[in-house]
Design an enzyme around this catalytic site. Structure first.
Site, PDB file in Angstrom:
ATOM      1  N   HIS A 198      11.267  -8.466  -1.857  1.00  9.99           N
ATOM      2  CA  HIS A 198      10.028  -7.700  -1.614  1.00  9.99           C
ATOM      3  C   HIS A 198       8.794  -8.365  -2.183  1.00  9.99           C
ATOM      4  CE1 HIS A 198      11.895  -3.876  -0.234  1.00  9.99           C
ATOM      5  NE2 HIS A 198      12.884  -4.284  -0.993  1.00  9.99           N
ATOM      6  N   LYS A 206      -3.116   2.672  -3.013  1.00  6.24           N
ATOM      7  CA  LYS A 206      -1.996   1.785  -3.317  1.00  6.24           C
ATOM      8  C   LYS A 206      -2.013   1.546  -4.815  1.00  6.24           C
ATOM      9  CE  LYS A 206      -4.003  -1.034  -0.363  1.00  6.24           C
ATOM     10  NZ  LYS A 206      -2.934  -1.371   0.553  1.00  6.24           N
ATOM     11  N   ARG A 207      -0.944   0.927  -5.359  1.00  5.58           N
ATOM     12  CA  ARG A 207      -0.986   0.616  -6.774  1.00  5.58           C
ATOM     13  C   ARG A 207      -2.190  -0.277  -7.076  1.00  5.58           C
ATOM     14  NH1 ARG A 207       3.378   2.134 -10.235  1.00  5.58           N
ATOM     15  NH2 ARG A 207       2.387   0.800 -11.768  1.00  5.58           N
ATOM     16  N   LYS A 232      -4.237  -6.860  -4.794  1.00  2.00           N
ATOM     17  CA  LYS A 232      -4.596  -5.892  -3.747  1.00  2.00           C
ATOM     18  C   LYS A 232      -6.116  -5.748  -3.639  1.00  2.00           C
ATOM     19  CE  LYS A 232      -0.288  -3.308  -4.413  1.00  2.00           C
ATOM     20  NZ  LYS A 232       0.451  -3.170  -3.142  1.00  2.00           N
ATOM     21  N   THR A 252       3.048  -0.770   3.454  1.00  2.00           N
ATOM     22  CA  THR A 252       3.523   0.294   4.346  1.00  2.00           C
ATOM     23  C   THR A 252       2.429   1.358   4.493  1.00  2.00           C
ATOM     24  OG1 THR A 252       4.671   1.157   2.402  1.00  2.00           O
ATOM     25  CG2 THR A 252       6.034   0.087   4.077  1.00  2.00           C
ATOM     26  N   LYS A 258       1.059   3.690   7.728  1.00  2.00           N
ATOM     27  CA  LYS A 258       0.851   5.149   7.707  1.00  2.00           C
ATOM     28  C   LYS A 258      -0.573   5.496   8.145  1.00  2.00           C
ATOM     29  CE  LYS A 258       4.032   5.244   3.888  1.00  2.00           C
ATOM     30  NZ  LYS A 258       4.167   5.092   2.446  1.00  2.00           N
TER      31      LYS A 258
HETATM   32  O1  DL6 Z   1       8.835  -3.754   0.874  1.00  2.00           O
HETATM   33  C1  DL6 Z   1       8.221  -2.668   0.292  1.00  2.00           C
HETATM   34  C2  DL6 Z   1       7.035  -3.119  -0.501  1.00  2.00           C
HETATM   35  C3  DL6 Z   1       6.059  -3.937   0.296  1.00  2.00           C
HETATM   36  O2  DL6 Z   1       5.548  -3.177   1.362  1.00  2.00           O
HETATM   37  C4  DL6 Z   1       4.921  -4.415  -0.583  1.00  2.00           C
HETATM   38  O3  DL6 Z   1       4.100  -5.279   0.129  1.00  2.00           O
HETATM   39  C5  DL6 Z   1       5.490  -5.126  -1.783  1.00  2.00           C
HETATM   40  O4  DL6 Z   1       4.449  -5.457  -2.660  1.00  2.00           O
HETATM   41  C6  DL6 Z   1       6.520  -4.275  -2.493  1.00  2.00           C
HETATM   42  N1  DL6 Z   1       7.147  -5.082  -3.498  1.00  2.00           N
HETATM   43  C7  DL6 Z   1       7.479  -4.644  -4.690  1.00  2.00           C
HETATM   44  C8  DL6 Z   1       8.106  -5.665  -5.562  1.00  2.00           C
HETATM   45  N2  DL6 Z   1       8.568  -5.086  -6.702  1.00  2.00           N
HETATM   46  N3  DL6 Z   1       9.403  -5.628  -7.312  1.00  2.00           N
HETATM   47  N4  DL6 Z   1      10.142  -6.233  -7.720  1.00  2.00           N
HETATM   48  O5  DL6 Z   1       7.300  -3.496  -5.048  1.00  2.00           O
HETATM   49  O6  DL6 Z   1       7.540  -3.877  -1.594  1.00  2.00           O
END
Ligand code: DL6
Length: 822
Positions: A364, A555-556, A561, A663, A667
């Site tokens: 990820h 988002k976080r 970001k 994601t 949405k």
């Molecule tokens: O795949 C789900 C999500 C992605 O949509 C995001 O782009 C990505 O930043 C996130 N990745 C994480 C990695 N964490 N760890 N280890 O959260 O995954």
């Protein structure tokens, strides 16, 4: 022609009403006159849970009788949010329940607000897991989610004088109506201790692990209801407990506190979710958490397998596939080897053959700081036998590498599971790739980068192992349930079977330029904006104009970001207005939602800066309401469900190459927001689907980012060349936004200049600002904007998580659906 396929309610209003009253009386011991909203919520949950449990019983029986192959989704995070509205929708009972409650004098919207979010995840990765288990149940696929029953989920965020304060999240303080404890399926997990080598028959080397401590894993099951309520799968979450309960001898000798110590230590394992997102949490407890849930889950799977197949391991890999959600569950690989070799006494090759047919791994992230590595010393202390197994896996793997690249020691060093250095580290990513039969990235561009820059040699060594499965979202939660206005409009226009076949939304495209439909679509958007405006008023005591552009970034909080890029742009707009009161822009409300990891100083500084700039701008009459900024505290699934339907603009502005997929982008677009974004993650695929005319793409591409970095990126070039950038950055150093506290926002300027601007905010600033001017112009053309918004909704079919699951089924899991009758 409109088709009708809504789930048909299994019970009617009168039956639902009596079920609610029955639970009010018999489960909660109260009655209609005394019950408060919380009691009504619980009674309503209990009423629907009757249907849920019946579905669960039938599903489990059918899967058992058919001895189905199943996928086991191992994830340290499941960000489930609330379940009542989702379960009602999936059973087709939402209107029934709402009507029944109304007759009882209760508004369903009030009781839905009583439910605490199950926030057992940080962000995208955890929410993806939740969407996937929804899709698996909807598609009638045998599946079980495995994770940790955290007592405290992600912290609750409060904002005090602009700054983030973390408070504990207590999602099950007053009991959670959905979960079922299954003490009969408790597992034991060993930790610490030492390994004894013995010799068995024929000189066979036997390893015996003498653990230093043993804890219990008690499973809590959360039923996962598929759309139309046929398949009800399970999310099984493990809670840690002491194995000995209580040391009576110590207690009797007066050592009350000592007698509790073992309990407290054991219970610590599932106490809290690590709030880190995209950073490695290098903590012993985190490794123990990972091992704890993997070991419990593997033993649970094996117990179930043995019930049907006894000690015959030959069919294990036919029946079981395990998806590792990132490397957090990677310790499962040596754990399964340990069980097969030490306990079942299989030969190494046979055991490895099984292992590498069972595991598949999803990557990820490419961010180096998020790629997990554990000190070998720490693994040796906690899991001494596992470290031996990891060394053995690596030893055999090094022989493979030598065969492919004879004598190439640099290659061995690069690919080894063990990173040599001051401190030996175990690379969990390498372990996962070597121990799995399939590895996937989460968007086309990300998977390409996984192949070309993260694991290129592995791709050469194992051709075909690395693949892509683009992420997705469940349209049941992220359109049908969260946006009833739009859902009903779509139902009327193209029929109501789109929640299980999202490509059907294509049918809306032909109405995109139809004036009547545009008006209807934008009326729903306006109503959703009114609801969000109410929320903003309640939460922040801030009035916003619903005719303004609602520009949403949720988002976080992370530098990559680039919430600070959005902030600099807002400051630039403010400056333009101060310099020219007639500055021509359509009024905009910038809405933010974001939590920062508690130890991530700069991320917290950015939250503080957004709030301080908001204070100033929101209260400056010279701005004439052209800009409002709303940072809504405690961003979470249930808040996202209110923000997303109201968005006009979706901010997806990460540095190209950094966001694996995203994601939230899907949405927001599904709910008719138009994206302003970089060519990063799934934005690339969203752009392909909606077409260049219906998205605002700006900024450096991943190739350009790399070129600029190679050439030597100097943010000062942009600072001196662009007077607006300079003015805005210099502003941060004054006390203009933080009266009496000069320099309170200076860390952002420092990171963008002295610290080299690692995420190239300044390089993309001008392109971003220009793209925002284009957004502004487009919004003023009401018809054109409505058309764009409709096209965005219409073209999101690809991003249903049902499609992602279909891809996993075909490319990785090789799973068949199992119909649940009745
Ligand atoms: O795949 C789900 C999500 C992605 O949509 C995001 O782009 C990505 O930043 C996130 N990745 C994480 C990695 N964490 N760890 N280890 O959260 O995954």
């Amino acid at each position: 022609k409109a088709t009708k396929t809504q789930p048909s309610p299994v019970i009617d209003k009168a039956a639902f009403k009596s079920a609610v009253i029955k639970h009010l009386h018999c489960t909660l011991g109260t009655d209609e006159n005394k019950a408060n909203n919380h009691a009504w919520w619980k009674a309503t949950c209990a009423a629907i849970q009757e249907q849920v449990l019946e579905g669960l019983r039938k599903t489990q029986k059918t899967h058992y009788l058919n001895d189905t192959r199943a996928v086991h989704y191992f994830s340290a995070e499941f960000l489930m949010g609330r379940l009542l509205s989702n379960n009602l929708q999936n059973f087709g009972l939402f209107d029934v329940a709402s009507g029944a409650l109304k007759e009882l004098g209760v508004e369903i919207s009030d009781i839905l607000e009583e439910e605490p979010d199950m926030a057992l995840g940080n962000g995208g990765l955890g929410r993806l897991a939740a969407c996937f288990i929804d899709s698996l149940a909807t598609m009638e696929l045998p599946a079980i989610g495995y994770g940790i029953h955290y007592e405290h989920g992600l912290f609750r965020q409060e904002i005090k004088s602009g700054a983030q304060i973390e408070r504990p999240d207590s999602w099950r303080d007053y009991g959670n109506p959905w979960e079922i404890c299954r003490p009969e399926s408790t597992q034991e997990v060993s930790l610490y201790g030492y390994v004894e080598t013995k010799y068995g028959e024929n000189g066979r080397v036997l390893k015996e692990w003498h653990p230093g401590s043993i804890v219990k894993g008690v499973p809590w099951d959360i039923p996962v209801v598929g759309y139309e309520g046929k398949t009800v799968n399970v999310l099984r979450l493990w809670q840690s407990e002491a194995s000995g309960y209580f040391n009576w001898d110590v207690f009797n000798a007066g050592g009350y506190v000592d007698a509790q110590r073992e309990n407290v230590q054991a219970e610590t394992i599932s106490k809290v979710l690590y709030p880190n997102d995209e950073t490695e949490a290098g903590k012993e407890l985190r490794l123990i958490q990972q091992y704890f849930f993997c070991s419990c889950s593997l033993k649970d799977i094996i117990r179930r397998y043995k019930r049907a197949h006894g000690d015959d391991w030959s069919r294990f890999a036919d029946q079981v596939v395990i998806q590792l959600n990132d490397t957090h569950p990677a310790i499962s690989v040596p754990e399964l080897m340990r069980i097969l070799v030490d306990r079942a006494e299989l030969g190494w090759d046979e055991a490895w053959g099984i292992c590498t047919k069972v595991f598949a791994y999803t990557n990820h992230t490419l961010l180096p700081e998020a790629l997990e590595k554990w000190p070998a010393r720490m693994i040796e202390k906690i899991l001494p036998r596992h470290l031996e197994i990891i060394y053995e896996i690596n030893h055999r793997f090094m022989a493979e590498v030598d065969k492919k690249w004879p004598g190439d020691n640099a290659m061995k060093e690069k690919l080894s599971i063990i990173e040599e250095g001051n401190e030996k580290m175990v690379r969990m990513g390498h372990l996962s790739v070597i121990g799995s039969f399939a590895v996937n990235g989460v968007a086309e561009m990300h998977s390409r980068l996984v192949k070309s820059s993260l694991f290129p040699e592995f791709d050469e060594l194992y051709p075909g192992k690395l693949t892509n499965v683009t992420n997705g979202i469940t349209p049941r939660r992220w359109l049908k349930a969260c946006n009833p206005g739009l859902s009903k409009l779509i139902d009327k226009k193209i029929g109501d079977d789109w929640p299980r076949d999202l490509d059907k939304l294509q049918g809306l495209a032909k109405f995109a330029s139809n004036k009547t439909f545009q008006k209807q679509f934008m009326k729903v958007k306006l109503e959703n904006k009114e609801l969000l405006a109410d929320e903003i008023r309640k939460s922040l005591d801030l009035e916003v104009d619903v005719n303004a552009i609602f520009d949403v970034q949720i988002k976080r909080l992370h530098e990559y970001k680039r919430q600070h890029l959005a902030l600099l742009h807002i400051m630039a707009l403010y400056r333009r207005i101060l310099e020219n009161p007639d500055y021509d822009m359509h009024p905009r409300v910038f809405v933010f939602g974001a939590k920062a990891a508690p130890g991530y100083k700069l991320a917290k500084d950015i939250i503080y800066a957004i709030n301080k700039v908001a204070d100033k701008i929101n209260n400056d009459p010279r701005v004439n309401n052209k800009i409002k900024i709303a940072f809504l505290p405690n961003y979470r699934v249930s808040l996202a469900e209110k923000m997303i339907p109201a968005a006009d603009v979706s901010e997806q502005i990460s540095t190209a190459g950094k966001e694996a997929s995203g994601t939230g982008n899907m949405k927001l677009a599904l709910n008719g927001a138009v994206t302003i974004g970089t060519l990063d993650g799934a934005n690339v695929e969203i752009a392909e689907e909606v077409g260049d005319d219906n998205i605002f793409i700006f900024g450096l591409t991943v190739e350009e980012v790399n070129e600029l970095k190679a050439k030597g990126y100097n943010p000062y070039d942009y600072y001196y060349k662009d007077p607006e950038i300079k003015a805005v950055l210099d502003w941060l150093e004054t006390d203009y936004f933080t009266p009496g506290k000069p320099g309170a926002l200076v860390s952002i300027k420092q990171s963008l200049l002295d610290n080299g601007d690692p995420y190239m905010v300044l390089a993309d600033f001008r392109a971003y600002s220009d793209a925002q001017i284009a957004v502004d112009a487009a919004y003023r053309d009401k018809e054109r904007w409505a058309e764009m918004a409709i096209i965005n909704t219409a073209k999101m079919g690809k991003f249903t998580s049902d499609r992602s699951i279909r891809d996993y089924v075909e490319r990785v899991w090789k799973l068949s659906p199992c119909k649940i009758e009745g």
